[in-house]
Design a protein around this motif. Sequence first.
Motif, PDB file in Angstrom:
ATOM      1  N   ASN A 152       0.826  -0.956  -0.093  1.00 52.92           N
ATOM      2  CA  ASN A 152      -0.070  -0.075  -0.036  1.00 52.92           C
ATOM      3  C   ASN A 152       0.828   1.196   0.069  1.00 52.92           C
ATOM      4  O   ASN A 152       1.155   1.956   0.994  1.00 52.92           O
ATOM      5  N   TYR A 153       1.596   1.367  -1.329  1.00 54.67           N
ATOM      6  CA  TYR A 153       2.892   2.403  -1.209  1.00 54.67           C
ATOM      7  C   TYR A 153       2.221   3.876  -0.858  1.00 54.67           C
ATOM      8  O   TYR A 153       2.902   4.669  -0.387  1.00 54.67           O
ATOM      9  N   GLY A 154       0.992   4.110  -1.085  1.00 53.31           N
ATOM     10  CA  GLY A 154       0.461   5.673  -0.932  1.00 53.31           C
ATOM     11  C   GLY A 154      -0.153   5.773   0.733  1.00 53.31           C
ATOM     12  O   GLY A 154      -0.292   6.722   0.893  1.00 53.31           O
ATOM     13  N   GLY A 155       0.137   4.696   1.390  1.00 55.02           N
ATOM     14  CA  GLY A 155      -0.369   4.777   2.647  1.00 55.02           C
ATOM     15  C   GLY A 155      -1.882   4.870   2.916  1.00 55.02           C
ATOM     16  O   GLY A 155      -2.014   5.540   4.091  1.00 55.02           O
ATOM     17  N   TYR A 156      -2.709   4.483   1.910  1.00 56.34           N
ATOM     18  CA  TYR A 156      -4.066   4.797   2.062  1.00 56.34           C
ATOM     19  C   TYR A 156      -4.676   4.064   3.572  1.00 56.34           C
ATOM     20  O   TYR A 156      -4.332   3.008   3.519  1.00 56.34           O
ATOM     21  N   ALA A 157      -5.658   4.893   4.112  1.00 58.50           N
ATOM     22  CA  ALA A 157      -6.200   3.944   5.245  1.00 58.50           C
ATOM     23  C   ALA A 157      -7.381   4.728   5.259  1.00 58.50           C
ATOM     24  O   ALA A 157      -7.864   5.864   5.364  1.00 58.50           O
ATOM     25  N   ASN A 158      -8.347   3.697   5.569  1.00 53.93           N
ATOM     26  CA  ASN A 158      -9.980   4.103   5.618  1.00 53.93           C
ATOM     27  C   ASN A 158     -10.532   3.215   6.387  1.00 53.93           C
ATOM     28  O   ASN A 158     -10.702   1.924   5.778  1.00 53.93           O
ATOM     29  N   PRO A 159     -10.838   3.449   7.662  1.00 60.58           N
ATOM     30  CA  PRO A 159     -11.447   2.249   8.413  1.00 60.58           C
ATOM     31  C   PRO A 159     -12.977   1.641   7.832  1.00 60.58           C
ATOM     32  O   PRO A 159     -12.969   0.422   7.811  1.00 60.58           O
ATOM     33  N   GLU A 160     -13.562   2.422   6.962  1.00 61.28           N
ATOM     34  CA  GLU A 160     -14.774   1.775   6.346  1.00 61.28           C
ATOM     35  C   GLU A 160     -14.126   0.648   5.495  1.00 61.28           C
ATOM     36  O   GLU A 160     -14.855  -0.302   5.304  1.00 61.28           O
ATOM     37  N   TYR A 161     -13.206   1.117   4.578  1.00 66.78           N
ATOM     38  CA  TYR A 161     -12.733   0.290   3.508  1.00 66.78           C
ATOM     39  C   TYR A 161     -12.147  -1.107   4.255  1.00 66.78           C
ATOM     40  O   TYR A 161     -12.576  -2.121   3.723  1.00 66.78           O
ATOM     41  N   ASP A 162     -11.429  -1.044   5.159  1.00 61.83           N
ATOM     42  CA  ASP A 162     -10.839  -1.923   6.174  1.00 61.83           C
ATOM     43  C   ASP A 162     -11.757  -2.852   6.526  1.00 61.83           C
ATOM     44  O   ASP A 162     -11.805  -4.088   6.458  1.00 61.83           O
ATOM     45  N   ALA A 163     -12.986  -2.373   7.104  1.00 62.32           N
ATOM     46  CA  ALA A 163     -14.152  -3.139   7.595  1.00 62.32           C
ATOM     47  C   ALA A 163     -14.960  -4.011   6.569  1.00 62.32           C
ATOM     48  O   ALA A 163     -15.186  -5.013   6.868  1.00 62.32           O
ATOM     49  N   LEU A 164     -15.048  -3.274   5.440  1.00 63.37           N
ATOM     50  CA  LEU A 164     -15.523  -3.953   4.221  1.00 63.37           C
ATOM     51  C   LEU A 164     -14.992  -5.241   4.063  1.00 63.37           C
ATOM     52  O   LEU A 164     -15.390  -6.279   3.609  1.00 63.37           O
ATOM     53  N   LEU A 165     -13.644  -5.204   3.802  1.00 63.26           N
ATOM     54  CA  LEU A 165     -12.716  -6.112   3.480  1.00 63.26           C
ATOM     55  C   LEU A 165     -12.841  -7.344   4.308  1.00 63.26           C
ATOM     56  O   LEU A 165     -13.005  -8.524   4.138  1.00 63.26           O
ATOM     57  N   ALA A 166     -12.707  -6.795   5.772  1.00 64.47           N
ATOM     58  CA  ALA A 166     -12.781  -7.804   6.637  1.00 64.47           C
ATOM     59  C   ALA A 166     -14.131  -8.665   6.835  1.00 64.47           C
ATOM     60  O   ALA A 166     -14.124  -9.474   7.178  1.00 64.47           O
ATOM     61  N   GLN A 167     -15.264  -7.844   6.780  1.00 65.34           N
ATOM     62  CA  GLN A 167     -16.488  -8.510   6.534  1.00 65.34           C
ATOM     63  C   GLN A 167     -16.610  -9.399   5.532  1.00 65.34           C
ATOM     64  O   GLN A 167     -17.189 -10.495   5.516  1.00 65.34           O
ATOM     65  N   ALA A 168     -15.984  -9.025   3.941  1.00 70.26           N
ATOM     66  CA  ALA A 168     -16.192  -9.886   3.052  1.00 70.26           C
ATOM     67  C   ALA A 168     -15.293 -11.234   3.319  1.00 70.26           C
ATOM     68  O   ALA A 168     -15.824 -12.214   2.694  1.00 70.26           O
ATOM     69  N   ALA A 169     -14.169 -11.002   4.053  1.00 69.86           N
ATOM     70  CA  ALA A 169     -13.446 -12.538   4.163  1.00 69.86           C
ATOM     71  C   ALA A 169     -14.327 -13.356   5.025  1.00 69.86           C
ATOM     72  O   ALA A 169     -13.926 -14.640   5.042  1.00 69.86           O
TER      73      ALA A 169
END
Length: 185
Positions: free
Chosen positions: A107-124
């Motif tokens: 993640n070279y740009g250091g993108y961080a968004n809690p909503e994004y992370d939560a959606l990926l975690a939920q999808a998993a």
Amino acid sequence: MDGVDGNYQERLARAKQLIEEAGYGPDNPLHLQLRYNTSDEHKKIAIALAAMWKPLGVDVEMTNAEATVHYQTIQQGDFDIARAGWIADYNDAENFLTLLRSGVGNNYGGYANPEYDALLAQAATVRDLDEREALLEKAENVALDDYALVPLLYYVTRNLVNPDISGWQDNAEDDHPSRWVTFTE
């Protein structure tokens, strides 16, 4: 005026306005360093980007490095804009979406968004494929709305396959082991 489908002159005027609102202009031009790794193709793309930004008054310094040095440099965050690419290891959208998860090494740009992370975690954790797809699509839209990256191009392959061949399956890796391929009569 909507994205790349809008009128070019209107988009150009709007881009100039936004650059001016950000404090840049003829007396204070925007200087950007564009890093890319060694390849004739990557160089051509960098030149094209610099040419597209020139009418906006953007001064682009193109910096080329061998791939290992290039990726080490952008891993350290030493870039304004950098070229990076990813080829799927497996045929799943998660393969690409994980690259923008908070704290991931690529993640070279250091993108961080809690909503994004939560959606990926939920999808998993979801077993229903349609529900999982919807969650991953929502995550993708969150990242795109945040301009977490700028997708410029996609690698493609073209294969001419005889209709008498069976066992040929198109896949993300463009890998076609001959043990699965047979001729039908």
